[in-house]
Design an enzyme around this catalytic site. Structure first.
Site, PDB file in Angstrom:
ATOM      1  N   CYS B  86      97.143  77.976   8.760  1.00  0.00           N
ATOM      2  CA  CYS B  86      96.448  79.107   8.138  1.00  0.00           C
ATOM      3  C   CYS B  86      94.960  78.835   7.972  1.00  0.00           C
ATOM      4  CB  CYS B  86      97.076  79.427   6.788  1.00  0.00           C
ATOM      5  SG  CYS B  86      98.845  79.709   6.907  1.00  0.00           S
ATOM      6  N   CYS B 212     103.062  88.027  -2.742  1.00  0.00           N
ATOM      7  CA  CYS B 212     103.032  87.242  -1.506  1.00  0.00           C
ATOM      8  C   CYS B 212     102.266  87.979  -0.411  1.00  0.00           C
ATOM      9  CB  CYS B 212     104.454  86.990  -0.997  1.00  0.00           C
ATOM     10  SG  CYS B 212     105.518  86.187  -2.193  1.00  0.00           S
ATOM     11  N   ILE B 215     103.085  89.746   6.529  1.00  0.00           N
ATOM     12  CA  ILE B 215     102.809  89.598   7.960  1.00  0.00           C
ATOM     13  C   ILE B 215     101.678  90.542   8.352  1.00  0.00           C
ATOM     14  CG2 ILE B 215     103.822  90.180  10.209  1.00  0.00           C
ATOM     15  CD1 ILE B 215     106.502  89.198   9.061  1.00  0.00           C
ATOM     16  N   HIS B 336      96.650  88.724   5.717  1.00  0.00           N
ATOM     17  CA  HIS B 336      96.625  87.298   6.059  1.00  0.00           C
ATOM     18  C   HIS B 336      97.169  87.094   7.473  1.00  0.00           C
ATOM     19  CE1 HIS B 336      96.727  83.045   5.816  1.00  0.00           C
ATOM     20  NE2 HIS B 336      97.921  82.878   5.283  1.00  0.00           N
TER      21      HIS B 336
END
Ligand SMILES: [Zn+2]
Lengths: 146, 393
Positions: B86, B212, B215, B336
């Site tokens: 990441c 969270c 995707i 993200h």
């Protein structure tokens, strides 16, 4: 049955033996690691690590219930870290005899190692690994290494 | 070392772009960046292309950088493919910065791109697990688990240690969802309430769905050159790179008393830039799980241990506060797309520092900012990679 990470697990071959993990201990600084490494992560000595049997018991450091499973696993399932008396703090799954419910596990409780299939799924049901269960529970036959 | 400036940034929006391949996402980011910098493909001497999951998810295991750059008209130059989980994009930026700082190149391009929507979310989740050491992912370890109970993060443990509640965990998500609602590039543009975040489905106890990052497809890029060369390309305010730090995690033994690697990498970045946390006017940080933002406040030196929720309660890190954090919406709201995130952070900070951030513009234009990006997980560590960049105008 195949073994996940076979160099990390001692699988008994007769009834007098009990399963355990295979870690490594540094001759120079006594640090114990799991899984084994050829170089000590604490003192960086090369060639000082010797295999040791560890992890027959442990104390629960932390735990959670995963409500979503990656491929090859079934949700909900416990995921935990266990403090081994020999030193390492390791990631582990929890044995099937332990119901997956809030309140069943408590951080700090005594745990005991069992060998079990990784998960009850087509991908992982034939793959033996180590798990932990609360130590207070009755001894169960570990499956899959006959 | 030469002083390096960012002369152009650009991004593709984050979200689900079913019809777009890796190279299409990258094309938009690259050409927005070239146009922003006033540069042509022939000006670029070297390129670093960050991507994490493209091999597993698109099948393009090798030369991903060359593939996406050729699609954008950039060929013949040295291309370095960067995979660092990441933090791939922060690593790509460091490579570009080092090329220019060292004098090896005058103009360098950093790209971060990720394609995560491939029509099979189970495959994407498995690929995500594979950016951690496989010994862990083979046992079912996921990023959500590591944030929840890993000894060096252990958000669940923080509830007991600090008295943090589920509502505290929701605070960064609520703050960042508001910021993201103002960002046309953001994936999730709905402002959320504490109740909505707390009551969304539990993913891994105590983390809920809206805590969270999800995707995402996306891409971002930056072009750097020596500060004195910047006016040749653009009249826009050059943004200087005051420090660009990359660290790996360290093998940790229980209760070894070592400072955690997020703190170590931030301190190294402060030292190299000659500043401290009080000098920062804005931060983009790695809130892959919203409550991690509360922990990062203390690790970046913004507050004492356990005081994270207070920074939001008192409005210090909100868009109108003293140090706005994640003005873009952060990982949970802006999105993200893992290998693009570090450069999405950089693009946001450059826009904020130039006063180009539109509805989410920080009122007092920030002069000193930080991007904090991390990724991966090894046995015995918290994260595998830490990238921290400090920018100054
Ligand atoms: Zn040693």
């Amino acid at each position: 049955m195949n073994i996940l990470h076979p160099s990390s697990i001692f699988v008994p071959t007769d009834a007098k033996q009990t399963p355990c993990l295979l870690g490594a201990r540094c001759d120079e600084c006594a640090t114990v690691v799991f899984p084994k490494m050829p170089v000590c992560p604490a003192c960086q000595t090369n060639g000082s690590m010797r295999e040791v049997q560890i992890g027959r018991t442990g104390k629960l450091f932390s735990h959670t219930i995963a409500r979503f499973a990656p491929k090859g696993f079934v949700a909900p399932f416990f995921q935990v870290f266990v403090d081994l008396p020999e030193g390492p703090r390791i990631f582990a799954l929890v044995g099937a005899e332990c119901p997956v419910e809030a309140g069943v596990l408590e951080d700090g409780m005594d745990m005991r190692l069992v060998l079990e299939p990784l998960a009850d799924t087509p991908e992982n049901s034939d793959l033996l690994t180590y798990k932990y269960v609360p130590a207070g529970r009755p001894e169960q036959r570990t499956s899959g290494h006959a | 070392m030469r002083e390096v400036a960012i002369i152009g940034v650009g991004a593709h929006a984050t979200g689900q772009f079913t019809e777009k391949a890796l190279k299409d996402l990258a094309y938009t980011a690259i050409w927005n960046t070239l146009d922003d910098a006033g540069a042509e493909p022939s000006d670029i001497n070297v390129a670093y292309v960050g991507n994490s999951l493209g091999g597993l998810l698109t099948g393009q295991e090798g030369v991903r950088g060359q593939v996406v750059l050729q699609h954008s008209g950039i060929t013949g130059i040295p291309v370095i493919n960067v995979e660092n989980a990441c933090a791939s994009a922060a690593t790509a930026l460091r490579g570009a910065w080092l090329e220019v700082a060292s004098g090896a190149a005058d103009v360098a391009l950093a790209v971060g791109v990720e394609k995560m929507f491939v029509g099979d979310s189970a495959r994407t989740i498995s690929a995500l697990s594979a950016v951690s050491e496989v010994d862990l992912s083979e046992m079912g370890m996921q990023f959500t688990t590591s944030y929840a109970i890993h000894p060096k993060i252990n958000l669940k443990g923080k509830m007991a240690e600090y008295g943090w509640t589920s509502a505290d965990f929701a605070k960064p998500a609520v703050k960042n969802s508001f910021n993201g609602s103002l960002n046309p590039l953001a994936q999730h543009r709905r402002p959320l309430s504490i109740e909505q975040v707390v009551q969304s489905r539990i993913v891994v106890d105590p983390l809920t769905l809206f805590m969270c990052a999800s995707i995402s497809d996306g891409a971002a890029a930056a072009i750097v050159c020596p500060v004195e060369m910047a006016p040749r390309f653009t009249s826009k305010l050059p943004v200087r790179i005051a420090s660009c730090v990359l660290r790996s995690g360290m093998y940790r033994l229980p209760d070894d008393g070592f400072t955690d690697s997020a703190t170590v990498s931030a301190q190294a970045a402060y030292e190299e830039a000659g500043i401290g946390p009080d000098d920062l006017n804005a931060i983009e940080l790695h809130d892959a799980m919203a409550p991690a933002e509360l922990m990062l406040y203390e690790r970046l030196g913004l507050c004492a241990p356990g005081e994270g929720p207070r920074l939001i309660d008192e409005g210090i890190t909100t868009l109108s506060g003293r140090i706005p954090v994640n003005p873009s919406g952060g990982l949970c709201s802006r999105g993200h797309p893992v290998g693009a995130t570090g450069l999405l952070q950089i693009a946001e900070l450059v826009w904020q520092m130039r006063g180009e951030a539109g509805a989410r513009q920080i009122e007092k234009r920030p002069k000193v900012t930080m991007a904090q990006n991390q990724g991966g997980l090894l046995l015995g560590q918290d994260s595998a990679v830490y990238g921290v960049t400090i920018l100054k105008t």
